[in-house]
Design a protein around this motif. Structure first.
Motif, PDB file in Angstrom:
ATOM      1  N   MET B   1      66.952  42.310 -10.165  1.00  0.00           N
ATOM      2  CA  MET B   1      66.892  41.365  -9.031  1.00  0.00           C
ATOM      3  C   MET B   1      66.968  39.928  -9.551  1.00  0.00           C
ATOM      4  O   MET B   1      66.280  39.570 -10.495  1.00  0.00           O
ATOM      5  N   ALA B   2      67.799  39.191  -8.928  1.00  0.00           N
ATOM      6  CA  ALA B   2      67.983  37.791  -9.365  1.00  0.00           C
ATOM      7  C   ALA B   2      66.744  36.955  -9.048  1.00  0.00           C
ATOM      8  O   ALA B   2      66.087  37.184  -8.031  1.00  0.00           O
ATOM      9  N   ILE B   3      66.471  36.030  -9.925  1.00  0.00           N
ATOM     10  CA  ILE B   3      65.337  35.124  -9.689  1.00  0.00           C
ATOM     11  C   ILE B   3      65.812  34.022  -8.742  1.00  0.00           C
ATOM     12  O   ILE B   3      66.836  33.383  -8.986  1.00  0.00           O
ATOM     13  N   THR B   4      65.075  33.844  -7.696  1.00  0.00           N
ATOM     14  CA  THR B   4      65.478  32.829  -6.716  1.00  0.00           C
ATOM     15  C   THR B   4      64.633  31.572  -6.867  1.00  0.00           C
ATOM     16  O   THR B   4      63.491  31.640  -7.328  1.00  0.00           O
ATOM     17  N   PRO B   5      65.200  30.449  -6.467  1.00  0.00           N
ATOM     18  CA  PRO B   5      64.414  29.205  -6.565  1.00  0.00           C
ATOM     19  C   PRO B   5      63.259  29.174  -5.576  1.00  0.00           C
ATOM     20  O   PRO B   5      63.326  29.789  -4.515  1.00  0.00           O
ATOM     21  N   ASN B   6      62.231  28.476  -5.948  1.00  0.00           N
ATOM     22  CA  ASN B   6      61.068  28.284  -5.081  1.00  0.00           C
ATOM     23  C   ASN B   6      60.912  26.804  -4.763  1.00  0.00           C
ATOM     24  O   ASN B   6      61.533  25.956  -5.394  1.00  0.00           O
ATOM     25  N   TYR B   7      60.037  26.535  -3.837  1.00  0.00           N
ATOM     26  CA  TYR B   7      59.693  25.154  -3.509  1.00  0.00           C
ATOM     27  C   TYR B   7      58.348  24.819  -4.149  1.00  0.00           C
ATOM     28  O   TYR B   7      57.422  25.633  -4.104  1.00  0.00           O
ATOM     29  N   TYR B   8      58.281  23.660  -4.731  1.00  0.00           N
ATOM     30  CA  TYR B   8      57.053  23.248  -5.417  1.00  0.00           C
ATOM     31  C   TYR B   8      56.689  21.825  -5.026  1.00  0.00           C
ATOM     32  O   TYR B   8      57.551  21.015  -4.683  1.00  0.00           O
ATOM     33  N   GLU B   9      55.413  21.564  -5.126  1.00  0.00           N
ATOM     34  CA  GLU B   9      54.917  20.201  -4.928  1.00  0.00           C
ATOM     35  C   GLU B   9      54.031  19.860  -6.118  1.00  0.00           C
ATOM     36  O   GLU B   9      53.090  20.584  -6.418  1.00  0.00           O
ATOM     37  N   THR B  10      54.382  18.789  -6.800  1.00  0.00           N
ATOM     38  CA  THR B  10      53.571  18.345  -7.930  1.00  0.00           C
ATOM     39  C   THR B  10      52.952  17.001  -7.579  1.00  0.00           C
ATOM     40  O   THR B  10      53.647  16.097  -7.133  1.00  0.00           O
ATOM     41  N   LEU B  11      51.663  16.903  -7.780  1.00  0.00           N
ATOM     42  CA  LEU B  11      50.981  15.617  -7.628  1.00  0.00           C
ATOM     43  C   LEU B  11      50.443  15.260  -8.998  1.00  0.00           C
ATOM     44  O   LEU B  11      49.829  16.087  -9.657  1.00  0.00           O
ATOM     45  N   TYR B  12      50.739  14.056  -9.453  1.00  0.00           N
ATOM     46  CA  TYR B  12      50.194  13.643 -10.753  1.00  0.00           C
ATOM     47  C   TYR B  12      49.654  12.233 -10.672  1.00  0.00           C
ATOM     48  O   TYR B  12      50.099  11.411  -9.879  1.00  0.00           O
ATOM     49  N   VAL B  13      48.652  11.979 -11.478  1.00  0.00           N
ATOM     50  CA  VAL B  13      47.967  10.687 -11.485  1.00  0.00           C
ATOM     51  C   VAL B  13      48.218  10.003 -12.815  1.00  0.00           C
ATOM     52  O   VAL B  13      47.968  10.595 -13.863  1.00  0.00           O
ATOM     53  N   THR B  14      48.701   8.791 -12.779  1.00  0.00           N
ATOM     54  CA  THR B  14      48.887   8.048 -14.014  1.00  0.00           C
ATOM     55  C   THR B  14      47.775   7.018 -14.159  1.00  0.00           C
ATOM     56  O   THR B  14      47.128   6.652 -13.187  1.00  0.00           O
ATOM     57  N   ARG B  15      47.585   6.575 -15.391  1.00  0.00           N
ATOM     58  CA  ARG B  15      46.642   5.482 -15.601  1.00  0.00           C
ATOM     59  C   ARG B  15      47.190   4.246 -14.880  1.00  0.00           C
ATOM     60  O   ARG B  15      48.405   4.073 -14.753  1.00  0.00           O
ATOM     61  N   PRO B  16      46.298   3.388 -14.399  1.00  0.00           N
ATOM     62  CA  PRO B  16      46.767   2.273 -13.572  1.00  0.00           C
ATOM     63  C   PRO B  16      47.601   1.248 -14.336  1.00  0.00           C
ATOM     64  O   PRO B  16      48.415   0.538 -13.742  1.00  0.00           O
ATOM     65  N   ASP B  17      47.412   1.182 -15.651  1.00  0.00           N
ATOM     66  CA  ASP B  17      48.109   0.156 -16.444  1.00  0.00           C
ATOM     67  C   ASP B  17      49.359   0.710 -17.138  1.00  0.00           C
ATOM     68  O   ASP B  17      49.854   0.108 -18.083  1.00  0.00           O
ATOM     69  N   LEU B  18      49.868   1.818 -16.666  1.00  0.00           N
ATOM     70  CA  LEU B  18      51.044   2.431 -17.296  1.00  0.00           C
ATOM     71  C   LEU B  18      52.284   1.556 -17.077  1.00  0.00           C
ATOM     72  O   LEU B  18      52.569   1.129 -15.961  1.00  0.00           O
ATOM     73  N   GLN B  19      52.981   1.289 -18.186  1.00  0.00           N
ATOM     74  CA  GLN B  19      54.187   0.451 -18.112  1.00  0.00           C
ATOM     75  C   GLN B  19      55.298   1.177 -17.352  1.00  0.00           C
ATOM     76  O   GLN B  19      55.376   2.403 -17.394  1.00  0.00           O
ATOM     77  N   GLU B  20      56.150   0.383 -16.730  1.00  0.00           N
ATOM     78  CA  GLU B  20      57.220   0.971 -15.927  1.00  0.00           C
ATOM     79  C   GLU B  20      58.175   1.826 -16.756  1.00  0.00           C
ATOM     80  O   GLU B  20      58.624   2.873 -16.297  1.00  0.00           O
ATOM     81  N   GLU B  21      58.472   1.365 -17.976  1.00  0.00           N
ATOM     82  CA  GLU B  21      59.418   2.130 -18.820  1.00  0.00           C
ATOM     83  C   GLU B  21      58.818   3.486 -19.185  1.00  0.00           C
ATOM     84  O   GLU B  21      59.524   4.499 -19.198  1.00  0.00           O
ATOM     85  N   ALA B  22      57.537   3.473 -19.502  1.00  0.00           N
ATOM     86  CA  ALA B  22      56.877   4.733 -19.868  1.00  0.00           C
ATOM     87  C   ALA B  22      56.902   5.709 -18.702  1.00  0.00           C
ATOM     88  O   ALA B  22      57.174   6.903 -18.877  1.00  0.00           O
ATOM     89  N   LEU B  23      56.656   5.162 -17.517  1.00  0.00           N
ATOM     90  CA  LEU B  23      56.696   6.013 -16.324  1.00  0.00           C
ATOM     91  C   LEU B  23      58.103   6.558 -16.104  1.00  0.00           C
ATOM     92  O   LEU B  23      58.289   7.746 -15.810  1.00  0.00           O
ATOM     93  N   ALA B  24      59.087   5.697 -16.295  1.00  0.00           N
ATOM     94  CA  ALA B  24      60.481   6.112 -16.106  1.00  0.00           C
ATOM     95  C   ALA B  24      60.856   7.220 -17.075  1.00  0.00           C
ATOM     96  O   ALA B  24      61.549   8.175 -16.708  1.00  0.00           O
ATOM     97  N   THR B  25      60.388   7.108 -18.320  1.00  0.00           N
ATOM     98  CA  THR B  25      60.655   8.144 -19.325  1.00  0.00           C
ATOM     99  C   THR B  25      60.131   9.489 -18.856  1.00  0.00           C
ATOM    100  O   THR B  25      60.830  10.504 -18.910  1.00  0.00           O
ATOM    101  N   ILE B  26      58.893   9.478 -18.386  1.00  0.00           N
ATOM    102  CA  ILE B  26      58.276  10.728 -17.926  1.00  0.00           C
ATOM    103  C   ILE B  26      59.031  11.271 -16.724  1.00  0.00           C
ATOM    104  O   ILE B  26      59.376  12.451 -16.663  1.00  0.00           O
ATOM    105  N   GLN B  27      59.315  10.386 -15.773  1.00  0.00           N
ATOM    106  CA  GLN B  27      59.980  10.845 -14.547  1.00  0.00           C
ATOM    107  C   GLN B  27      61.371  11.391 -14.839  1.00  0.00           C
ATOM    108  O   GLN B  27      61.815  12.336 -14.195  1.00  0.00           O
TER     109      GLN B  27
END
Ligand SMILES: [Zn+2]
Lengths: 78, 168
Positions: B1-27
């Motif tokens: 049986m083929a594996i089918t895609p699912n729907y997911y929701e991820t919530l994540y919390v970053t530190r408040p002082d996270l630089q934009e570039e670092a966030l972009a890398t992760i995203q």
């Protein structure tokens, strides 16, 4: 006389909010969930929350997720 | 049986002082994990910046980001791995399997919220309005927790370290 009796009846018998109202239990809905925790941040027991067994279980899971994400505290001692 | 895609929701919390570039890398890594697993992003947005209910790694505030996507199950595993890797920047994360209806609903709420998104950062906005109008009854019942064990462990670690004063 009858009305008094009705009043007493309604004040005692609670119907599960999640069964009667079209509200979803979402762990991100902090305002809603914080109504179901005590002053000491414990989950309100079924006798006080008035929820059915199914929704009380769902509430407990949901609040635990909310706590994990630091949206609600585990205790007042943090 | 083929594996089918699912729907997911991820919530994540970053530190408040996270630089934009670092966030972009992760995203970008998260995005790659989704696209390499036949997935698509349904919604990716900043959910809220708010005080944490308890200190995590000595941080008192956090910025919450939400990511709703459709992909093969491997994507959610990879995403958890990436978020775990950046655990000094990402304070908490949780991925839940959601129903298709819930996913579509969150997409709709993003679209209707989009125009006023610029004006929302009111200081006392504890609860973003996107969350309230959701009424899917089944959404939570079919939700399956895909939070990894490692995730829970770090959670406990983080709580204990913050109590001890933190050593990270
Ligand atoms: Zn119920």
């Amino acid at each position: 006389m009858d009305s008094r009796r009705d009043k007493r009846y309604f004040s005692k018998k609670k119907v599960c909010r999640f069964c009667t109202e079209p509200i979803e239990m979402d762990y991100k809905n902090v305002d809603l969930l914080s109504r179901f925790i005590t002053d000491r941040k414990k989950i309100v027991p079924r006798r006080n929350s008035g929820l059915c067994a199914y929704h009380q279980r769902q509430l407990a899971t949901t609040i635990k997720r909310t706590r994990f994400m630091a949206l609600l505290p585990y205790t007042v001692l943090h | 049986m083929a594996i089918t895609p699912n729907y997911y929701e991820t919530l994540y919390v970053t530190r408040p002082d996270l630089q934009e570039e670092a966030l972009a890398t992760i995203q970008n890594k998260l995005q790659d994990s989704i696209s390499t697993n036949q997935g698509e992003i349904i919604k990716a947005e900043k959910w809220a910046e708010r005080p944490l209910a308890y200190e995590i790694q000595d941080h008192k505030r956090g910025i919450y980001y939400i990511l709703v996507f459709k992909a093969l199950p491997d994507a959610s595993k990879e995403i958890e791995k990436h978020l775990q890797f950046y655990n000094t920047d990402i304070l908490r994360f949780m991925t839940l399997k959601i129903t298709e209806e819930a996913a579509n609903k969150s997409k709709a709420s993003q679209e209707e919220k989009a125009p006023k998104a610029e004006t929302t950062p009111a200081p006392k906005a504890e609860e973003p309005e996107t969350v309230k109008p959701e009424i899917t009854k089944e959404a939570t019942t079919e939700e399956v927790i895909v939070e990894t064990e490692a995730n829970v462990e770090t959670a406990q670690e983080a709580t204990t370290t913050s109590e001890e004063g933190g050593n990270q």
